[in-house]
Design a protein around this motif. Structure first.
Motif, PDB file in Angstrom:
ATOM      1  N   ASN A 147       0.821  -1.209   0.000  1.00 47.31           N
ATOM      2  CA  ASN A 147       0.000   0.000   0.000  1.00 47.31           C
ATOM      3  C   ASN A 147       0.856   1.261   0.000  1.00 47.31           C
ATOM      4  N   CYS A 148       1.848   1.332   0.893  1.00 50.90           N
ATOM      5  CA  CYS A 148       2.612   2.571   1.040  1.00 50.90           C
ATOM      6  C   CYS A 148       4.087   2.433   0.674  1.00 50.90           C
ATOM      7  N   GLY A 149       4.578   1.208   0.477  1.00 50.29           N
ATOM      8  CA  GLY A 149       5.977   1.016   0.106  1.00 50.29           C
ATOM      9  C   GLY A 149       6.940   0.882   1.264  1.00 50.29           C
ATOM     10  N   ASN A 150       6.442   0.927   2.492  1.00 53.16           N
ATOM     11  CA  ASN A 150       7.307   0.730   3.648  1.00 53.16           C
ATOM     12  C   ASN A 150       7.983  -0.640   3.522  1.00 53.16           C
ATOM     13  N   VAL A 151       9.280  -0.689   3.825  1.00 53.46           N
ATOM     14  CA  VAL A 151      10.033  -1.937   3.723  1.00 53.46           C
ATOM     15  C   VAL A 151      10.626  -2.271   5.082  1.00 53.46           C
ATOM     16  N   ILE A 152      10.463  -3.524   5.488  1.00 49.36           N
ATOM     17  CA  ILE A 152      11.143  -4.020   6.680  1.00 49.36           C
ATOM     18  C   ILE A 152      12.071  -5.147   6.237  1.00 49.36           C
ATOM     19  N   PHE A 153      13.109  -5.379   7.010  1.00 47.56           N
ATOM     20  CA  PHE A 153      14.056  -6.440   6.699  1.00 47.56           C
ATOM     21  C   PHE A 153      14.082  -7.443   7.834  1.00 47.56           C
ATOM     22  N   VAL A 154      14.156  -8.731   7.470  1.00 48.10           N
ATOM     23  CA  VAL A 154      14.276  -9.809   8.445  1.00 48.10           C
ATOM     24  C   VAL A 154      15.532 -10.597   8.097  1.00 48.10           C
ATOM     25  N   ASN A 155      16.318 -10.926   9.116  1.00 47.17           N
ATOM     26  CA  ASN A 155      17.529 -11.707   8.934  1.00 47.17           C
ATOM     27  C   ASN A 155      17.148 -13.190   8.893  1.00 47.17           C
ATOM     28  N   PRO A 156      17.298 -13.860   7.725  1.00 43.83           N
ATOM     29  CA  PRO A 156      16.893 -15.263   7.626  1.00 43.83           C
ATOM     30  C   PRO A 156      17.767 -16.210   8.441  1.00 43.83           C
ATOM     31  N   LEU A 157      18.959 -15.777   8.833  1.00 47.76           N
ATOM     32  CA  LEU A 157      19.784 -16.603   9.720  1.00 47.76           C
ATOM     33  C   LEU A 157      19.122 -16.735  11.088  1.00 47.76           C
ATOM     34  N   ILE A 158      18.589 -15.641  11.588  1.00 48.25           N
ATOM     35  CA  ILE A 158      17.986 -15.622  12.918  1.00 48.25           C
ATOM     36  C   ILE A 158      16.744 -16.503  12.973  1.00 48.25           C
TER      37      ILE A 158
END
Length: 90
Positions: free
Chosen positions: A64-75
């Motif tokens: 909807n707004c383009g906000n991006v979050i990142f998740v570390n796939p190792l964790i």
């Protein structure tokens, strides 16, 4: 070579992400990118600093707004390791 295990990643996200509403717009319409990326460190002179450790990240984008979050796939234990060596270009 490492590869994102989409099923493990989605299961971890669904298990750990309690409030899936976007903190910017409040919608709940996300897209998970299956590419693994990393952030680059900025050197003191303002240039990009290459080398050293890499933090794998997976982008999750609010559609909807383009906000991006990142998740570390190792964790979240969502990486598969391929024991094959990548071909070398000599």
């Amino acid at each position: 070579m490492i590869k994102l295990n989409d099923q493990k990643f989605l299961a971890a996200i669904n298990d750990k992400w309690t409030s899936k509403n976007c903190p910017m717009c409040g919608n709940n319409n996300w897209n998970i990118d299956s590419n693994i990326v990393t952030a680059l460190r900025i050197a003191e002179n303002g240039g990009v600093s290459l080398g050293g450790n890499v933090m794998p990240l997976v982008a999750i984008t609010c559609m909807n707004c383009g906000n991006v979050i990142f998740v570390n796939p190792l964790i979240v234990n969502a990486l598969d390791k391929d024991n094959k060596e990548a071909p070398h270009n000599d």
